[in-house]
Design a protein around this motif. Structure first.
Motif, PDB file in Angstrom:
ATOM      1  N   ASP A  10      17.555  91.949  42.322  1.00  0.00           N
ATOM      2  CA  ASP A  10      17.319  91.627  41.045  1.00  0.00           C
ATOM      3  C   ASP A  10      15.749  91.323  40.369  1.00  0.00           C
ATOM      4  OD1 ASP A  10      17.804  89.946  38.690  1.00  0.00           O
ATOM      5  OD2 ASP A  10      16.926  88.097  39.669  1.00  0.00           O
ATOM      6  N   LEU A  11      15.501  91.298  39.397  1.00  0.00           N
ATOM      7  CA  LEU A  11      13.779  91.575  39.148  1.00  0.00           C
ATOM      8  C   LEU A  11      13.299  90.230  38.969  1.00  0.00           C
ATOM      9  CD1 LEU A  11      11.688  93.295  38.469  1.00  0.00           C
ATOM     10  CD2 LEU A  11      12.448  93.105  35.789  1.00  0.00           C
ATOM     11  N   ASP A  12      13.623  89.201  38.158  1.00  0.00           N
ATOM     12  CA  ASP A  12      12.805  87.906  38.070  1.00  0.00           C
ATOM     13  C   ASP A  12      13.232  87.194  38.988  1.00  0.00           C
ATOM     14  OD1 ASP A  12      11.722  88.159  34.749  1.00  0.00           O
ATOM     15  OD2 ASP A  12      13.470  89.323  35.227  1.00  0.00           O
ATOM     16  N   GLY A  13      12.423  86.481  39.814  1.00  0.00           N
ATOM     17  CA  GLY A  13      12.825  85.694  40.921  1.00  0.00           C
ATOM     18  C   GLY A  13      13.046  86.291  42.094  1.00  0.00           C
ATOM     19  N   THR A  14      12.973  87.464  42.095  1.00  0.00           N
ATOM     20  CA  THR A  14      13.546  88.083  43.502  1.00  0.00           C
ATOM     21  C   THR A  14      12.402  89.243  43.766  1.00  0.00           C
ATOM     22  OG1 THR A  14      15.703  87.590  43.122  1.00  0.00           O
ATOM     23  CG2 THR A  14      15.109  89.565  44.690  1.00  0.00           C
ATOM     24  N   LEU A  15      12.217  90.123  42.926  1.00  0.00           N
ATOM     25  CA  LEU A  15      11.198  91.195  43.067  1.00  0.00           C
ATOM     26  C   LEU A  15       9.894  90.617  42.696  1.00  0.00           C
ATOM     27  CD1 LEU A  15      11.289  94.262  44.342  1.00  0.00           C
ATOM     28  CD2 LEU A  15      11.198  95.019  42.163  1.00  0.00           C
TER      29      LEU A  15
END
Length: 221
Positions: A10-15
């Motif tokens: 996932d992008l926001d909050g993960t990567l």
């Protein structure tokens, strides 16, 4: 040989920790309406809820219902699009983990519910995380998470079987999508998890407190 053929994030909050720039965008809109700014803790708790969730937190549902919500949302998105990579950064340890995947020739990619007009210019600025193999945004397909189609599409683009892929995310929809796609799933405990929600009930295969823990576990495979 690694147990997995690919890793999807996932992008926001993960990567990436995108909360600083998302927060700046909603606070800009609040400023223009002489409303109190949202504190960082609130922004991080609701960052996964998108522009509408941020506006609801800032104005309150009752007041927002009496305003031109589409106009407010567009103002937030316009400001955010112009300031995508100012406070945003990869999470601590992510640069090193991605470098280890690249060195081992393990493909990695992104499956996000962020629209492409934000995702693609944002990732174009993230030079610290090179060789992203695929980006699937909210509008790449007719379906979005928690539907498994975006994850299955990403695997097809990378040329790997879903069962040989790990999906890492910080929201229940990430885990639901990954499980439905037949992947192993990991909760990004460093992300935008609601402290009132018990992620242990999401059904993920793994959960990590920080990226370094994920990296250490991966190194033992």
């Amino acid at each position: 040989m690694p147990h997995f053929a690919a890793v999807l994030f996932d992008l926001d909050g993960t990567l990436l920790d995108t909360a600083p720039d998302l927060g700046a965008a909603v606070n800009h809109v609040l400023d223009t309406h002489a409303m109190p700014r949202l504190p960082d803790a609130v922004i991080r708790r609701i960052a996964s809820d998108g522009a509408l969730g941020l506006l609801k937190a800032g104005f309150g549902e009752e007041q927002l219902a009496q305003m031109d919500t589409p106009e407010l949302r567009q103002a937030l998105l316009d400001y955010y699009a112009a300031h995508l990579y100012e406070g945003t950064r990869p999470y601590p340890g992510m640069v090193e983990f991605i470098a280890s995947l690249n060195q081992a020739a393990i493909p990695w990619g992104i499956v996000t519910n962020k629209p492409a007009f934000l995702t693609e210019p944002l990732m174009a600025q993230v030079d610290e995380l090179p060789h992203c193999g695929v980006i699937v945004s909210a509008d790449t397909l007719p379906q979005r998470k928690p539907h498994p189609a975006p994850l299955l599409y990403a695997c097809a683009q990378l040329g790997v079987e879903p069962t040989a892929c790990l999906y890492v995310g910080d929201h229940i929809r990430d885990i639901e999508a990954g499980r439905a796609a037949g992947m192993q799933t990991a909760i990004a405990g460093w992300g935008y998890l609601d402290p009132l929600e018990n992620s242990a009930h999401w059904g993920a295969d793994l959960q990590f407190a920080d990226v370094s823990s994920l990296h250490a576990w991966w190194s033992q495979l």
